[in-house]
Structure formats: C-alpha cells, structure tokens
Design an enzyme around this catalytic site. Structure first.
Site, PDB file in Angstrom:
ATOM      1  N   THR A 181       0.831  -1.203   0.000  1.00 41.07           N
ATOM      2  CA  THR A 181       0.000   0.000   0.000  1.00 41.07           C
ATOM      3  C   THR A 181       0.863   1.250   0.000  1.00 41.07           C
ATOM      4  O   THR A 181       2.022   1.234   0.415  1.00 41.07           O
ATOM      5  CB  THR A 181      -0.901   0.063   1.238  1.00 41.07           C
ATOM      6  OG1 THR A 181      -0.110   0.407   2.396  1.00 41.07           O
ATOM      7  CG2 THR A 181      -1.617  -1.239   1.484  1.00 41.07           C
ATOM      8  N   ASP A 182       0.285   2.333  -0.462  1.00 45.56           N
ATOM      9  CA  ASP A 182       0.926   3.627  -0.273  1.00 45.56           C
ATOM     10  C   ASP A 182       0.884   3.963   1.217  1.00 45.56           C
ATOM     11  O   ASP A 182       0.148   3.351   1.993  1.00 45.56           O
ATOM     12  CB  ASP A 182       0.230   4.704  -1.096  1.00 45.56           C
ATOM     13  CG  ASP A 182       1.198   5.776  -1.582  1.00 45.56           C
ATOM     14  OD1 ASP A 182       2.208   6.026  -0.884  1.00 45.56           O
ATOM     15  OD2 ASP A 182       0.956   6.365  -2.640  1.00 45.56           O
ATOM     16  N   TRP A 183       1.676   4.949   1.613  1.00 45.05           N
ATOM     17  CA  TRP A 183       1.941   5.167   3.031  1.00 45.05           C
ATOM     18  C   TRP A 183       0.706   5.673   3.783  1.00 45.05           C
ATOM     19  O   TRP A 183       0.040   6.604   3.382  1.00 45.05           O
ATOM     20  CB  TRP A 183       3.114   6.125   3.177  1.00 45.05           C
ATOM     21  CG  TRP A 183       4.417   5.435   3.454  1.00 45.05           C
ATOM     22  CD1 TRP A 183       5.284   5.695   4.473  1.00 45.05           C
ATOM     23  CD2 TRP A 183       5.015   4.343   2.726  1.00 45.05           C
ATOM     24  NE1 TRP A 183       6.363   4.837   4.424  1.00 45.05           N
ATOM     25  CE2 TRP A 183       6.227   3.999   3.364  1.00 45.05           C
ATOM     26  CE3 TRP A 183       4.642   3.612   1.618  1.00 45.05           C
ATOM     27  CZ2 TRP A 183       7.045   2.975   2.926  1.00 45.05           C
ATOM     28  CZ3 TRP A 183       5.465   2.588   1.162  1.00 45.05           C
ATOM     29  CH2 TRP A 183       6.647   2.273   1.818  1.00 45.05           C
TER      30      TRP A 183
END
Length: 794
Positions: free
Chosen positions: A404-406
């Site tokens: 996932t993105d942060w």
C-alpha cells in the site's frame, strides 16, 4: 588398521550419518570455501563455484558445510534447512520458509506480520541504530531497534543518509541485528527517488569521490529525452549506488499516466503518452533489477523496483492530489481507463532482461471512481478487491508484492489534513482496514510500524474465514515478500564494504552520465533569429544581464523568515561564458531563470471557513484565473462522508460536500511575481534579446511568457550549468516535450482528466505548436526516429 577396528570405524561413520552428525560431503569432497575477516565487522566466505557469503561477528551465526560448500545457519538449529540452501531456486526457498513460519504457530505468524510492515520514514544520521527513528505524521515515533526487535519489521524506508560511509556502516549494524534474530531474515532497505538534480546544485558536475550521489533530471525530464537507453542507463547506475548504500528496493518508478496536466505529481511520471511511458518504464525496471551475467537477471547488483501507482493516479479530478481527502478521486470522463494500465502491463510487467516483471507494485491512494463493476465499491485502490485481485492478480497474472501507499490505514480528521489516507473506509477501525486490505489482495502496509493491527486482522480472518484460510493467505504474502529478499541475495550477503561505498557513490563516471542526461533532457521551444546557436570560441564575449528577485527562506527551528535578493540563474557559471552586468543598458542580452507557475492545490480552508465548499481551480498560468468554464457539477461527490471519532469510537458525518465544483472561483499563482519580473526585464532590454530558462514540471500556459521572450528553453529538474551550456551553444538541444502545452486555461478545463493529448496547444509567433514531441535544435524543428515512433496516439 585391523579388521575389527576397521569395522568399528565404518559402523560409527554410518551411525553418524544416520543421526545427522556428519555430512556425506565430508567423505566425498574437500572443503571448497575460505573464510576471511573483512576488517569491517563481518566475515567473508568465498567459494569455488558457489555463492559468496557474509555474516556478522556478533550475530551468533555459524557456518554449515554440505558437499564441501558453506551455508549460513540462519535459524541456529545446526542443520541445513531448505531456505538456507543457496543452490536451490528462489521460489523453493521462499515457499519453504513461509511454510516453516506457519508451522511455528503464533510466533511464526507474528514474523510474517512483521514482514507485512513497511517502516515510516527513517533518517540515517549516524551509523548507530539508536539514532534512527521511524516517523510519520499519523503515529508516534518508533525507534528503529524497537521496530525490528518488537515488531519484526524487515522493510525500512530510508530518507536522508549522512554520507555513503555512514550509510554502509548503518546498514551493516542493522543487518547484524536482524541476522541474530529468529529466522535470520535480513533487512530490505528502500528509498524514494534520490537522484534528482536541482537548479541550486550549480557546481561543476564532475566532483570526483565527494560522496554526492549522481545527479539526473526528474522522471519527466528523462521522458523528454525520448530515449529508453538513457533511462536504462540511469537504472543501472542508480541501482549500483543504491546497493553501495545498502538499499535493495526502489520505491519507483512512478509510471502513472499523466493525462491530467494540473496534477502536482506530473514531475515524477514519464508523461502522458502510454507508448512512451511503457517503453521508459520497462527500461527503468530492467536497469534497476538486472544483474548482468546472471541467468535469470537477479543477483547482488539487483534492486527491486516497486512501480507506482496501480492502476494510475494520473486522472485526478481537477488535478487535486490524493495525499489529501480533497483529491481522493480519480475520474474517467473519457472512459479511457485501459490506457492507464499500459505502462504497467506493456512496460513494467513485460521486461526484456530476465527478471520478468517489476517485483512490487504500489496502488495509489485514490478511489478509481465508479470503475468497480463487480463489488460496486468506491474505496481507495489499496482496499479494492476488484482493482487488486480481479484486475491485477487474476486478469493480468501479477504475482509480485502489493504494498500500500503510506498510511492508508491511519485515521484522518478531515479532508484537508495530511494524516491517514483511508479514503472510502473512514468508518472502519484501523484493524478492520488492515483486514479489508488483506482480503483485497494487499501483501504489505506502507508506513505502518507496529504489528498489532496486522495480528488483529489475522485473528479476524481466522474468525470469519477459518484458520486454514488465514494461514494460507499469510503464507502467500510471506512467499512474495521473501522472494524479493532472496532475489537480491540478501540472505547470503547483506553486508557492504564502507570503503567501496565511498568509491562508488557519486564517482566521476556516474556524475558525468547523469549530467549528460540532463543536457539531453533540455527542450528548446523558441529560438527567434537564432539567438541560441553553436558556440564560437573566436567570437567576442557578450555581456549579459541577469535580473534579481526576492527569495524568502524560513528557519525551521525559530519559524522566522528571511528575505534576500538572488539572481535568477547562476552567475558564477554564466561568467565563464559571458561578461555579467547588473546594468541592462550595458548588456547585449538578458537571461532570466523562471519557476513555472505554482497554481495552488485546488483547496482552501479559508474558502471553506467563509461558507464555500473549499474547492478552488488549479491554475497553469501566472496571472489571475477565474474558472468560468469549469464543470457545473463535479464528477465525484460524497455527501454524508463518514469518519470514526478516535476518542468516542463512534461514526460521525462531517465535511459533507454535495458538489466539489469550483466553477466561477478565482485563483492566482503564488509566484506571479515571476511574470512581473519578466515584463520588467523585457522593458529594460528594449529591442535586445531576452532568453527565458523555464524550470518546469507540469505543462503551463505560455501565452503570458512567449511574447516577451526571444528564446525559450525548458529544464526539468536540472542544474543551472546544463541550462547554461545549451543557452551558450556548448551543447545542441535535443529534448522533446513529454506533454502538450495548453493554449489557455479554458482548454485545460475542457480536456478530460483520463485522456492523453486532447488539448488545443499553444502556437507561438514562429508558428510552432507546443505539442507533444515538439522541440527545436539549431537547425529548427526536430524530426527524427523518436518523433516518428512516439508522436502518435495509442
């Protein structure tokens, strides 16, 4: 030896073999390896026709022997386990270790949960691990040692590094810590892009072994070369420097198709043309992942590439960015979703050099609005089973890591703060968000430091789906995550020589290659009366006027601001070619460096507090812009958006916006004074030439600038020196526009966020349209293999 003694000796040997106390190789083969002290805190094992091993003096690791070869006893059980055997293929080893972890029960599951974590941003200030803290804006700081020991983290996102020597020593200390724990799984350190040049880096480009990493144009600048070989060379050099710093995963390339010209992240892309973007994406990943000479491409010089952001974050509605709730929607008014997948499925997932496909992929924060035809959910891509399983896994057969993105599982108070990015699942608890992401197909959580929510998701999975399902699901992610660590050789040799790191990072050969790419990326748009031409060393030295502008800096600690005057381009470098004056009346020409318009984020709390909906237009021009022709009704709206109150744990409805339209609203670029400075410079110079050097990333409206300039060059994150060498005729420009330049803001409003090359382009006084793939050299408009290959819609 008498018969009785000989019989006893043989029977003892056989019994020893049966009991596992002696290896058959001891009988048949002599030792094929040699152990030496590196002098840097670790041992080096070299082998005849075998893998080189390194291991720490302090981790407690012992060497096992089989068939004369050496192996590391990573889990300290005094036997050669399948995952420790470097003679076996990666899939066999990764699968075996994943199953071993599952069989170890709760303890093994916790180790897998640790692999699923990707640390928040970690700064390397010194070689000591106690000085490193993994931090994010949504959670308290976690010491790196705590993250590794207590939360089993093995994936570390590294930001700034004090020096190559410190980076190497820090890596070795971290690897020794990991090597001495549990299964001995090494750290897989990563980095966001760190090679981008800046205008202020105006020293000579060849700086020897000073520790500075090689400097290259931004991704959109690399795209301006229209040359996959340049991009592949960048990947090869950048990965070499990464490995010298202990970095084995690149959180790049960003291959979103930049079909929305106002998006703030255009500079990180390869532009709007899907064919060019696919070719450059493939070259980038090949350059990073390939170790030359290895059969399958993977080896000790490989760096995993995590391509981002599936299925493209480019078509942001109105150009607003998904880091904030006000930019959480990607929209498709042109029904052009499939074109955005091409840089992935025809580029990064279809490699030339042996590693098959990019080893990891990151979904973007955005909600791909109304694109889920199966589950009918409008949730962030990291929570979407349709986007990750049905599309990425099942349709396109991707088997790498999905990270996932942060901070997508974190909480967010409202749409205007930089906190969690839980778009579409705001009402779920943090544990429920982890569970939903895992069920959607996620393997790893970016920016998450602690295992409790992952273990909570596991328990939830056991309860809802059964323990067998949960174990298989965790083993599947573990296999993928371990594969990327095995592929780059970390289980065998995670340690690096600090002396070699100093020699490698930023060496003169790499610096020169990066600088050459900077030169190739420069685009010349206008050259009236051949103001820019080949340098004549016998010509009389001209006198140039460079205007000054006010620049404001803010002290990070005191908060105080300081305003100073600065030249718009490096005078130190210009003076090597010109006489430089502060008096325009004494000048033969003027050169002005300009920053492209900074047209805002598309949202204003001031507007919201004044009773508006908070939404504003994003402008690509300097002057005042009123969005008369914007959409009456925004495409994506979310009345009654749910949030979970973190104190009461109750769902509340806030920030309800029934229409996100900004029609009729006005904005002005925050650096509109740049245009004023150009007008003043033109007035002072009269009929004498004015050359504009535009520092750009996004497309812009040239109608304000072009009539005031005799020549224009565009640089995409390059050093001033590169721009000056083109202006002075030291280097013939060869760059091409990687994106269309709009006629005006009305055509920007009329274009579709998801469609490439659909704008009416600006035409200058010379009759040239600033279209995709346009550029000039000394002879005029460039027409070559690149323009014929890429100047078509796909």
């Amino acid at each position: 030896m008498n018969k009785k003694l000989r019989t006893y000796f043989v029977s003892t040997m056989v019994m020893a073999l049966i009991m596992g106390n002696m290896n058959t190789s001891c009988l048949a083969q002599s030792k094929k390896y040699n152990i030496t002290d590196s002098g840097h805190g670790y041992y080096v094992v070299t082998q005849d026709n075998g893998k080189t091993l390194t291991y720490s003096k302090d981790s407690g690791i012992k060497i096992l022997e089989d068939d004369g070869f050496a192996f590391k006893d990573l889990n300290k059980n005094s036997k050669l386990d399948t995952y420790e055997d470097w003679r076996l293929d990666t899939n066999t080893r990764a699968t075996s270790l994943a199953q071993m972890m599952i069989k170890d029960g709760r303890k093994g599951i916790e180790s897998i949960a640790g692999l699923m974590l990707y640390s928040a941003h970690t700064t390397v200030k010194s070689e000591n691990l106690v000085d490193s803290t993994a931090t994010s804006s949504s959670q308290d700081a976690t010491t790196l040692i705590n993250a590794v020991q207590d939360n089993n983290i093995r994936h570390i996102l590294v930001t700034s590094i004090a020096s190559p020597e410190i980076g190497a020593k820090w890596n070795n200390n971290l690897q020794a810590l990991c090597e001495g724990m549990g299964y001995g799984i090494p750290a897989n350190n990563s980095s966001d892009p760190r090679h981008e040049a800046k205008s202020s880096q105006d020293t000579e480009y060849i700086i020897g072994n000073q520790g500075a990493i090689s400097l290259w144009p931004s991704s959109i600048g690399l795209a301006a070369t229209f040359d996959p070989e340049v991009v592949k060379q960048f990947g090869d050099i950048a990965s070499t420097e990464y490995r010298a710093l202990g970095i084995t995963t690149a959180l790049s390339p960003q291959i979103d198709l930049a079909t929305e010209p106002r998006w703030s992240r255009v500079s990180g892309t390869f532009g709007e043309n899907s064919k060019l973007s696919a070719d450059l994406s493939r070259a980038y990943v090949d350059g990073f992942q390939t170790t030359k000479g290895e059969t399958n491409g993977w080896g000790n010089n490989s760096v995993n590439a995590m391509v981002k952001h599936w299925p493209s974050g480019g078509p942001e509605e109105g150009g607003r960015d998904g880091h904030y709730g006000y930019g959480k929607y990607a929209v498709y008014p042109g029904e052009n979703f499939e074109d955005h997948l091409k840089p992935f499925i025809e580029g990064a997932f279809k490699l030339d050099d042996g590693t098959n496909m990019a080893s990891a992929v990151m979904p973007y924060y955005t909600i791909s609005y109304d694109k889920d035809d199966i589950y009918n959910e409008n949730v962030g891509n990291g929570f979407s089973k349709y986007i990750l399983t049905d599309l990425l896994r099942d349709k396109y057969h991707y088997d790498g890591v999905v990270c996932t993105d942060w901070m997508i599982t974190g909480d967010s108070r409202n749409d205007a703060v930089f906190e969690g990015k839980n778009w579409g699942v705001e009402h779920l608890t943090i544990t429920e968000r982890h569970y939903k992401a895992l069920m959607a197909g996620v393997d790893q959580f970016g920016g998450n430091n602690v295992i409790e929510p992952v273990m909570g998701a596991y328990d939830m999975m056991v309860k809802k789906e059964g323990k067998e399902f949960a174990n298989e699901r965790f083993a599947e992610s573990a296999r993928r995550l371990l594969t990327n660590i095995f592929n780059v050789g970390l289980f065998e040799s995670p340690y690096i020589n600090p002396s070699e790191s100093v020699k490698t990072v930023g060496n003169s050969e790499f610096m020169e290659a990066g600088y050459e790419a900077q030169l190739k990326s420069v685009v010349m748009l206008k050259n009236k009366d051949n103001v820019i031409s080949k340098y004549d060393e016998n010509a009389e030295k001209l006198t140039v006027y460079v205007p000054e502008y006010e620049t404001t800096s803010k002290d990070w600690f005191t908060g105080k601001t300081k305003t100073t005057l600065a030249k718009t381009i490096s005078v130190d470098i210009l003076s090597q070619y010109y006489n430089v004056t502060d008096d325009p009346t004494k000048a033969d020409l003027a050169i002005i460096g300009m920053d492209a318009p900074k047209g805002g984020s598309g949202y204003s709390l001031t507007d919201k507090e004044a009773g508006g909906n908070g939404y504003l237009p994003i402008s690509l021009q300097y002057g005042k812009y009123t969005a008369v022709n914007a959409r009456e009704i925004a495409i994506a709206n979310d009345p009654g958006k749910a949030f979970r109150d973190t104190e009461t744990n109750e769902i509340v409805y806030v920030d309800t916006v029934e229409n996100r339209s900004y029609k009729g609203k006005t904005t002005v670029a925050e650096n509109s004074d740049m245009l004023t400075l150009l007008k003043e410079t033109k007035e002072k110079m009269g009929d004498k030439p004015v050359i504009v050097y535009m520092r750009a990333s996004n497309p812009m409206v040239w109608a304000e600038v072009e009539p005031l300039a005799d020549a224009i060059i565009v640089g995409y994150s390059i050093q001033d020196q590169a721009a000056i060498e083109v202006i002075t005729g030291q280097y013939e420009p060869s760059g091409l526009l990687p994106m269309q330049q709009p006629l005006n803001m009305e055509t920007v409003e009329a274009q579709y966020e998801d469609v490439a090359q659909d704008m009416a382009c600006y035409v200058d006084e010379m009759g040239n349209a600033y279209d995709f793939a346009f550029g000039l050299n000394w002879s005029g408009k460039i027409s070559d293999e690149r323009t014929s290959q890429y100047n078509v819609m796909r």
